[in-house]
Design an enzyme around this catalytic site. Sequence first.
Site, PDB file in Angstrom:
ATOM      1  N   ASP A 216       0.687  -1.240   0.068  1.00  0.00           N
ATOM      2  CA  ASP A 216      -0.209  -0.027  -0.084  1.00  0.00           C
ATOM      3  C   ASP A 216       0.662   1.397  -0.085  1.00  0.00           C
ATOM      4  OD1 ASP A 216      -2.809   1.174   0.367  1.00  0.00           O
ATOM      5  OD2 ASP A 216      -1.969   1.885   2.200  1.00  0.00           O
ATOM      6  N   GLU A 282       1.642  -0.575  -5.053  1.00  0.00           N
ATOM      7  CA  GLU A 282       0.682   0.463  -5.315  1.00  0.00           C
ATOM      8  C   GLU A 282       1.454   1.671  -5.302  1.00  0.00           C
ATOM      9  OE1 GLU A 282      -3.073   3.372  -3.838  1.00  0.00           O
ATOM     10  OE2 GLU A 282      -1.488   2.608  -2.411  1.00  0.00           O
TER      11      GLU A 282
END
Length: 539
Positions: A216, A282
């Site tokens: 993330d 990401e």
Amino acid sequence: MPKERGQFAINADEAGAGWWRDAVVYQVYVRSFADSDGDGIGDLAGLRDRLPYLRDLGVDAIWLTPFYRSPMVDGGYDVTDYRQVDPMFGDLADFDAMLADAHAYGLRVIIDVVPNHTSSAHRWFQAAVAAPPGSPERERYIFRAGRGPDGAEPPNDWESIFGGDAWTRLPDGQWYLHIFDPEQPDLNWELPEVRAEFEEILRFWLDRGVDGFRVDVAHGNIKAPGLPDVGYSSKTGRNQRQSRLLEGTKLPYFDQDGVHEIYRVWRQILDSYPGGRMAVAEAWASSPERLARYVGPDELHQVFNFDFLHATWSVDSFRKVIDTALAEATLVGAPTTWVLSNHDKPRHVTRYGGGALGLRRGRAAALLMLALPGVAYLYQGEELGLDEVLDLPDELRQDPAFRRTGESRDGCRVPLPWSGHTAPFGFGPAGAWLPAPATWTAHTVAAQEGESGSTLELYRAALRLRRAEPALRGGELTWTEAEPGVLAFRRGELTCVVNLGTEPVDVRRYGTPIVASAALDGDFLPVDAAAWLKQEPLG
Ligand code: NOJ
């Protein structure tokens, strides 16, 4: 133990170690996938029960969004304990059982890791708040004195991705940084203790047998030295949150060179385990070149390519995005990734115009994506042709960004419709944390299973062919000269044709159709449709 079905069971050996190069990965937004216990929230036992559905769909791997202990301020991207399952999702035994079954079904399992920030309820942040300014406890996060008289102004002009200042002040006068919600304080990755902690977290889950991680905000961990001002903000008329999507924009809190050192270490950890463990970043960067720096033999395995999702419905736009992504990937020797939808973006059926038009285009885009070289990431429900739920009552919306920006990601997070004619459509024994619209009765798995022409059967057919056709897995892409408004490329014997134009197109010269997103009219592929065609072998 579930029976295998034509697939391989996963073993922790070197066979298939490169599985991640051309996989189809299905994103499970755990709290909206399947609820086993009737609390209206999806859980790991619910996922485990439904694994046969994913096996039959024909995906290679699943990616689970965070299921760790969390106050769920940001849907679980606010973690209080990275080594525990939140009770709302089950416990570690449920995780292990789900993982074992997934592997027995031939499904790899990727989990989310959230290194940029913890929850404000994390024991480290609680200790930091309890400790005085300058203490080692505060060193783990990014605390600073404010500016202006009495330090009443934030330390710099950084803005939160969720709107407003990226700083919050404590009663003792110090400010802490949160690039996302105030309940998600940013960690200080300059501190060796923070690095060591996450290395241990990776090992904890790798030891349990996970096949990889989705990282993330992989571009966020390191901040520019001195935390310099950006120079503009919503207060001065230009929004940092929106500008980060523009090519060439460099923000001092994203994509700093120092992040790569972290992932080089992570790669060594992943490589020290057998069986092809991987990580996908990401990350957002100011250019495709900078994005490509996250991947390679000594860094992460993949990075999400969100440009595909932002492409407009035209030959030029798709072609540019595909060419750029393939060129970058070739340079660094990593596979390209393709994403049409995820839990942060309005569902692509809706982005493509909604209703019948959006669905037609969404189905065509799926065939396009699944014919491209590299890795395809599917978001749960896209195989059912789900649209964004636009009319959720405000009081039910849970996205923290909603309160600060008026924008909400809840509409793509509505629990999946499995069966039946009334909400929550078989999601679980009782209700669901967000209500599904009545129109979803036509979109349930039960309504589509075995129905020729349904979106579910289209995805199943395409995934079956993708698995069966070696050219679709490893082979190159070659563009084919095509009619105006038509995108066509070859993968070995197969040609993918997408009609983005205004007239039906005669596809005879491309081969014999083996799958199509809409019924052909004789030899003609209708507008807003795609087909895969196979050349008859010569002779
Ligand atoms: C990206 C995640 O996909 C999103 O859901 C989350 O809000 C932010 N990172 C912050 O963790």
